[in-house]
Scaffold this motif. Structure first.
Motif, PDB file in Angstrom:
ATOM      1  N   MET A   1       0.899  -1.280   0.130  1.00  0.00           N
ATOM      2  CA  MET A   1       0.206   0.537   0.154  1.00  0.00           C
ATOM      3  C   MET A   1       0.967   0.983   0.043  1.00  0.00           C
ATOM      4  SD  MET A   1      -2.350   1.820   3.237  1.00  0.00           S
ATOM      5  CE  MET A   1      -2.084  -0.246   3.835  1.00  0.00           C
ATOM      6  N   ALA A   2       0.200   2.175  -0.887  1.00  0.00           N
ATOM      7  CA  ALA A   2       1.535   3.438  -1.098  1.00  0.00           C
ATOM      8  C   ALA A   2       1.457   4.648   0.143  1.00  0.00           C
ATOM      9  CB  ALA A   2       1.411   4.617  -2.188  1.00  0.00           C
ATOM     10  N   ILE A   3       1.595   4.984   1.012  1.00  0.00           N
ATOM     11  CA  ILE A   3       1.973   5.066   2.407  1.00  0.00           C
ATOM     12  C   ILE A   3       2.086   7.012   1.750  1.00  0.00           C
ATOM     13  CG2 ILE A   3       2.133   5.838   4.391  1.00  0.00           C
ATOM     14  CD1 ILE A   3       1.019   3.236   4.385  1.00  0.00           C
ATOM     15  N   PRO A   4       0.693   7.472   2.692  1.00  0.00           N
ATOM     16  CA  PRO A   4       2.061   9.647   1.846  1.00  0.00           C
ATOM     17  C   PRO A   4       2.342  10.012   3.041  1.00  0.00           C
ATOM     18  CG  PRO A   4      -0.877   8.767   2.857  1.00  0.00           C
ATOM     19  CD  PRO A   4      -0.254   8.198   2.619  1.00  0.00           C
TER      20      PRO A   4
END
Ligand code: EPU
Length: 306
Positions: A1-4
Motif C-alpha cells: 500500500m502506498a503511504i503518503p
C-alpha cells in the motif's frame, strides 16, 4: 500500500508532549487538509490500526513502550490552523482545532474581545482544550463553543451544533472524537489594554502557583466535587514525593514534574502513591485528569482497575 508523505512510521512521541515522556507511535499522520485527513483515516482502516488523536500533548502520558496505533495530529499550516472572525469586528470566530490555544487567547484579546483571558498561560491545542473543556477557577472554554465539525473514523463529516454538544467539568462529548474546526462566540468587548492586563494577571498567578519551569502535564487529577485535589494532596504530604525522575511539585501538589529522564511508569507509580495518600487520609478517590496512552502495566490501577 502506498503511504503518503504526511504519514510516518515509528515516530517518537515524547517531543510532542509537554511531559517529554514516552515511546513512539507506530504511525503518525499529520494531515493539513480534509482530503489528507480522509486519506489518513483510510490508511488507518487498511492497516487495521487503532486511531488516537493528539492535540498539543499537554494533558497526556504516553507509555514508555509507545503506542501500536495510528496517531493523528492535525497540522496547523492549512485548513486546521485557521482563526478568523466571521466578518470584520465580529464576535463569532471560526477556529481550527490545530491552532495553539495561546495563539487563540492572544488573538482574541488583541481584538479587544474578553472571555478567554482566564486561559492565559495554558498550553495545548484548541482541539484538545475544547475536547477536555479546559479551564480554571474562572471558567472553561466550552462555554464559547457554538459548533464543531467532527469526522467519523469512516471519514464522514458532521456539524454538531450547540444543542448536540455538552461540556462538563474537564470533559465533553468531543473527547476521543475527531473535531477539526469550531465556531466560537464571544460576548464582550473591552479596551484591548484591559483584556491584555487581565491576561497578564492570569499568567502571573499561574507562574506563581504552578511549576512552569519543569516539564509536566498540568494537573494529574481532577478536582473532586466541591474540593481541590491539589489541597488534598498537599495536606496528605505529597509535595516532594519522588519516583525516579518524577517528582510531586513543591509548588502545587497536583503536578508531577519531570526532573529529567522520568519514565511514564515512574509517573504512573508516583500518581498511584499520591492517590493512595489521599484515599488513606481523607477517604477520597481521585480520578486522573491526564489521558494515558498505551498498555503500561503501571497504568492499570490509574485507569480504575484497582
Ligand atoms: N492548594 C494547596 N496546595 C497545593 C495546591 C493547591 O493548598 O499544593 C490550594 C490552593 O491554595 C487553593 C486551592 O488549593 O486554595 C485550589 O488551588 P488552585 O487555585 O491552584 O486551583 P486548582 O483547583 O488546584 C484548578 C485547575 C488548574 C487551573 C487552576 C487555576 C483542576 C484539576 N485544576 O486548579 O488546571 O490552572 O484551577 O485556575 O481543575 C489543569 O487542569 O491541568 C490545571 C492545571
Amino acid at each position: 500500500m502506498a503511504i503518503p508523505a504526511f504519514i510516518r512510521e515509528n515516530v517518537p512521541l515524547a517531543g510532542l508532549t509537554t511531559f517529554g515522556i514516552g515511546g513512539s507511535a507506530r504511525w503518525l499522520a499529520e494531515p493539513a487538509t480534509r482530503a489528507e485527513l480522509a486519506r489518513s483515516l483510510e490508511v488507518g482502516r487498511q492497516l487495521g490500526a487503532q486511531i488516537l488523536i493528539l492535540g498539543g500533548g499537554s494533558n497526556l502520558l504516553v507509555s514508555d513502550a509507545g503506542v501500536d496505533a495510528l496517531v493523528l495530529k492535525l497540522a496547523g499550516n492549512d485548513e486546521f490552523g485557521l482563526m478568523n472572525p466571521q466578518a470584520e469586528a465580529s464576535l463569532i470566530w471560526r477556529v481550527g482545532a490545530a491552532v495553539p490555544l495561546p495563539a487563540l487567547v492572544a488573538a482574541v484579546a488583541g481584538q479587544g474581545i474578553s472571555g478567554l483571558e482566564m486561559l492565559a498561560g495554558i498550553p495545548g491545542s484548541v482541539g484538545g482544550a475544547v475536547a477536555m473543556n479546559c479551564g480554571g477557577r474562572d471558567g472553561s472554554i466550552g462555554a464559547f463553543v457554538m459548533e464543531a465539525e467532527v469526522h467519523s473514523p469512516q471519514g464522514e463529516a458532521r456539524i454538531l451544533n450547540r444543542d448536540e454538544l455538552y461540556f462538563r467539568y474537564r470533559s465533553s462529548n468531543l473527547a476521543g472524537a475527531l473535531a477539526v474546526n469550531f465556531v466560537m462566540q464571544f460576548t464582550n468587548r473591552e479596551e484591548t489594554s484591559a483584556v491584555l492586563e487581565k491576561m497578564r494577571v492570569h499568567r502571573e498567578s499561574k507562574i506563581a502557583g504552578q511549576p512552569v519551569t519543569f516539564p509536566s502535564a498540568g494537573c494529574i487529577f481532577k478536582n473532586p466535587d466541591g474540593d481541590s485535589a491539589g489541597a488534598l494532596l498537599d495536606r496528605a504530604g505529597c509535595k516532594g514525593m519522588r519516583e525516579g525522575g518524577a517528582e510531586v511539585s513543591s509548588l502545587h501538589a497536583n503536578f508531577i514534574v519531570n526532573r529529567g529522564g522520568a519514565t511514564s511508569s515512574e509517573v504512573a507509580v508516583l500518581a498511584r502513591r499520591m492517590r493512595e495518600a489521599v484515599l488513606g487520609k481523607f477517604g477520597v478517590t481521585l480520578e486522573p485528569e491526564i489521558v494515558l496512552w498505551g498498555t503500561e502495566p503501571a497504568f492499570i490501577p490509574l485507569r480504575g482497575g484497582e
